[in-house]
Design an enzyme around this catalytic site. Structure first.
Site, PDB file in Angstrom:
ATOM      1  CB  SER A  23      -0.939   0.009   1.207  1.00 31.28           C
ATOM      2  OG  SER A  23      -0.207  -0.092   2.412  1.00 31.28           O
ATOM      3  CG  ASN A 110      -4.520  -4.444  12.915  1.00 30.86           C
ATOM      4  OD1 ASN A 110      -3.869  -4.365  11.874  1.00 30.86           O
ATOM      5  ND2 ASN A 110      -4.890  -5.609  13.436  1.00 30.86           N
ATOM      6  CG  HIS A 156     -41.353  22.764 -11.359  1.00 29.05           C
ATOM      7  ND1 HIS A 156     -41.556  21.456 -10.986  1.00 29.05           N
ATOM      8  CD2 HIS A 156     -42.035  23.532 -10.477  1.00 29.05           C
ATOM      9  CE1 HIS A 156     -42.361  21.429  -9.922  1.00 29.05           C
ATOM     10  NE2 HIS A 156     -42.646  22.682  -9.588  1.00 29.05           N
ATOM     11  CB  SER A 277     -15.020  24.073 -30.007  1.00 29.14           C
ATOM     12  OG  SER A 277     -15.088  23.227 -31.141  1.00 29.14           O
ATOM     13  CE  LYS A 283     -19.401  24.954 -28.292  1.00 28.15           C
ATOM     14  NZ  LYS A 283     -20.475  24.053 -28.132  1.00 28.15           N
ATOM     15  CG  ASN A 285     -17.382  24.724 -25.102  1.00 27.02           C
ATOM     16  OD1 ASN A 285     -18.403  25.205 -25.566  1.00 27.02           O
ATOM     17  ND2 ASN A 285     -16.537  23.995 -25.817  1.00 27.02           N
ATOM     18  CD  GLU A 290     -19.372  21.661 -19.988  1.00 30.50           C
ATOM     19  OE1 GLU A 290     -20.222  21.134 -20.711  1.00 30.50           O
ATOM     20  OE2 GLU A 290     -18.315  22.145 -20.436  1.00 30.50           O
ATOM     21  CE1 TYR A 317      -6.418  -3.276   8.784  1.00 31.87           C
ATOM     22  CE2 TYR A 317      -5.499  -5.460   8.461  1.00 31.87           C
ATOM     23  CZ  TYR A 317      -5.653  -4.150   8.044  1.00 31.87           C
ATOM     24  OH  TYR A 317      -5.047  -3.727   6.900  1.00 31.87           O
ATOM     25  CD  GLN A 322      -2.851  -2.534   2.030  1.00 33.16           C
ATOM     26  OE1 GLN A 322      -2.227  -2.853   3.024  1.00 33.16           O
ATOM     27  NE2 GLN A 322      -2.573  -3.001   0.837  1.00 33.16           N
TER      28      GLN A 322
HETATM   29  N1  ARG Z   1      -1.256  -1.246   5.239  1.00 35.60           N
HETATM   30  C1  ARG Z   1      -2.243  -1.731   6.161  1.00 35.60           C
HETATM   31  C2  ARG Z   1      -3.557  -0.995   5.939  1.00 35.60           C
HETATM   32  O1  ARG Z   1      -3.526  -0.003   5.318  1.00 35.60           O
HETATM   33  C3  ARG Z   1      -1.778  -1.492   7.554  1.00 35.60           C
HETATM   34  C4  ARG Z   1      -2.363  -2.416   8.551  1.00 35.60           C
HETATM   35  C5  ARG Z   1      -1.834  -3.786   8.343  1.00 35.60           C
HETATM   36  N2  ARG Z   1      -2.222  -4.663   9.379  1.00 35.60           N
HETATM   37  C6  ARG Z   1      -2.063  -5.974   9.276  1.00 35.60           C
HETATM   38  N3  ARG Z   1      -2.423  -6.685  10.273  1.00 35.60           N
HETATM   39  N4  ARG Z   1      -1.550  -6.518   8.194  1.00 35.60           N
HETATM   40  O2  ARG Z   1      -4.600  -1.410   6.374  1.00 35.60           O
END
Ligand code: ARG
Length: 457
Positions: A23, A110, A156, A277, A283, A285, A290, A317, A322
């Protein structure tokens, strides 16, 4: 590279698994809050004598160094170390060995990741509050710029009753004020400390959760360690708040996109906020409007994304969690970009007052004012409604306005009409007649504008 959790493993992790489970590619931005949390944790560990004061100081100052290196782009990230928590801890251990190996005492990733997220979201809420106040200031600025301008109000998308333009601008102030309040309310639940809940059960070590909570500016300590590891309610709530803000932005954009059409012609947008455009030379825009409207999709999608993520997760957890950061960061980044751009667009636009005024008497904006005139003369509301409806039909057929009718014609419809009726006929007069609290008339709008000026400073 040895894994922090590698003790019971005999085989190395498959590199594809490392790539799949990492991550760090999206949680590196938590580095600052992660270090803040770790320093508070180290201070607490020293206060309960799990660390010596020297160890605490060593850990805190190396964490300071790591923070500066990451901020300066001098820190090496690798998928092998999974996430930001592992990166920082292993850099600490690489520099101070056994002392660094003590930091993770009495906590788990966690509770650590939840602490990081809560600190991050709390900071984000405080920033968003400032951005929303800027938008409100831009609308208040417009009230001053467009003072006295009368525009049609719609329901409306059909012409309904005339109001001061400022009434429109202040309507947006109200919406964004509720958004600020909603965020402030969400902040209360964000600001409860998960730290020290450890993996799921708490710990047998004599930690002091009140102390870390206090050091990190949390209001209180989460009371159930199992709940902590699985709780992402605060993220669902946060992205919901973001979604309502994006809905409000999108409403404003939609309205201005309509006003910017040749058909309406109510609004001029500066070149700097429009684009052209590739094929049609004439144009211009409203792409910024948007795209603010369009970004809403990314923001709102985060709500079902997070709800689906947490639905059916058993306590406590689970690694699914993640994924929460991807949803939250996408929503936050998309919305922040819109909020940063919005005030200059709001301030930079101009009402096409001439055009608005030239058509202000179209669409019988004063019909309700005439009905209320009849009510003031003692006519029952439903009767007045019908009488004015018939007069409108008559004008419509003749191609004239209510104010063009002679007193004799008006009296033929209702004998109680006298020549003071002309004081409420016509769009501007009808606007001036509005006097109830919160209405689009002069007294109400200017009182509310004063309050907004005071409130926004
Ligand atoms: N990278 C993990 C997350 O974002 C961190 C927690 C990981 N905990 C574990 N028990 N593997 O959730």
């Amino acid at each position: 590279m040895a894994k922090a959790w590698g003790g019971r493993f005999q085989q190395a992790t498959d590199p594809r698994v490392e790539a799949f489970t990492e991550s760090i590619s999206f949680d590196a931005r938590l580095y600052e809050v992660d270090i803040r949390g770790s320093q508070a944790h180290a201070r607490m560990l020293a206060s309960v004598r799990i660390l010596t004061e020297e160890e605490r100081d060593q850990i805190c100052s190396v964490l300071d160094q790591i923070r500066s290196e990451i901020a300066a782009g001098q820190f090496r990230f690798t998928a092998e170390l999974e996430d930001i928590h592992m990166h920082i801890e292993s850099a600490l251990i690489a520099r101070i060995g056994d002392v660094g190996r003590k930091l993770h005492t009495g906590r788990s990733r966690n509770d650590q990741v939840s602490t990081d997220l809560k600190l991050y979201v709390r900071d984000a809420i405080d920033q968003l509050d400032g951005l929303l106040a800027e938008i409100q200031r831009a609308f208040v600025g417009r009230c001053e710029y467009d003072a006295g301008v009368v525009i049609p109000g719609y329901t409306h998308l059909q012409r309904a009753q005339p109001v001061l333009a400022a009434h429109y601008w202040l309507a947006y102030c109200e919406k964004f004020q509720r958004d600020r309040e909603r965020l402030a309310d969400c902040r209360k639940r964000v600001n409860i400390s998960p730290l020290g809940a450890a993996a799921l059960a708490g710990t047998s070590l004599p930690i002091n959760r009140e102390m870390t909570a206090q050091l990190l500016g949390f209001d209180s300590v989460a009371a159930n360690s199992l709940d902590v590891s699985s709780d992402r309610d605060y993220l669902v709530e946060f992205v919901f708040c973001l979604s309502v803000i994006s809905a409000h932005l999108s409403t404003w954009c939609e309205e201005w996109i309509i006003w910017f059409t040749t058909e309406f012609g109510f609004l001029k947008l500066p070149d700097a906020y429009t684009t052209g455009s590739s094929i049609m030379p004439q144009k211009r825009n409203p792409d910024v409007l948007e795209l603010i409207r369009g970004r809403t999709a990314r923001v709102m999608a985060s709500v079902p994304q997070l709800l689906i993520l947490i639905k059916s997760l058993p306590m406590a957890y689970n690694r699914d969690l993640q994924e929460d950061k991807l949803a939250m960061f996408t929503a936050l980044d998309s919305l922040s970009a819109c909020l940063e751009l919005a005030p200059s667009v709001i301030a930079g636009a101009e009402l096409n007052v001439k055009k608005i005024e030239s058509r202000l008497e179209d669409g019988f904006l004063d019909a309700t004012a005439l009905m209320e005139y009849l009510i003031r003369k003692g006519v029952p509301m439903r009767t007045g409604h019908e009488t004015v409806g018939q007069l409108v039909a008559k004008c419509d057929a003749a191609g004239c306005r209510l104010a063009d009718l002679s007193l004799v014609e008006l009296q033929a419809a209702c004998s109680c009409i006298s020549d003071d009726v002309y004081q409420i006929l016509g769009a501007r007069n009808a606007m001036k007649a509005l006097c109830s609290y919160g209405s689009g008339g002069e007294a109400s709008v200017s009182a509310r504008l004063d309050e907004w000026r005071k409130r926004l400073g």
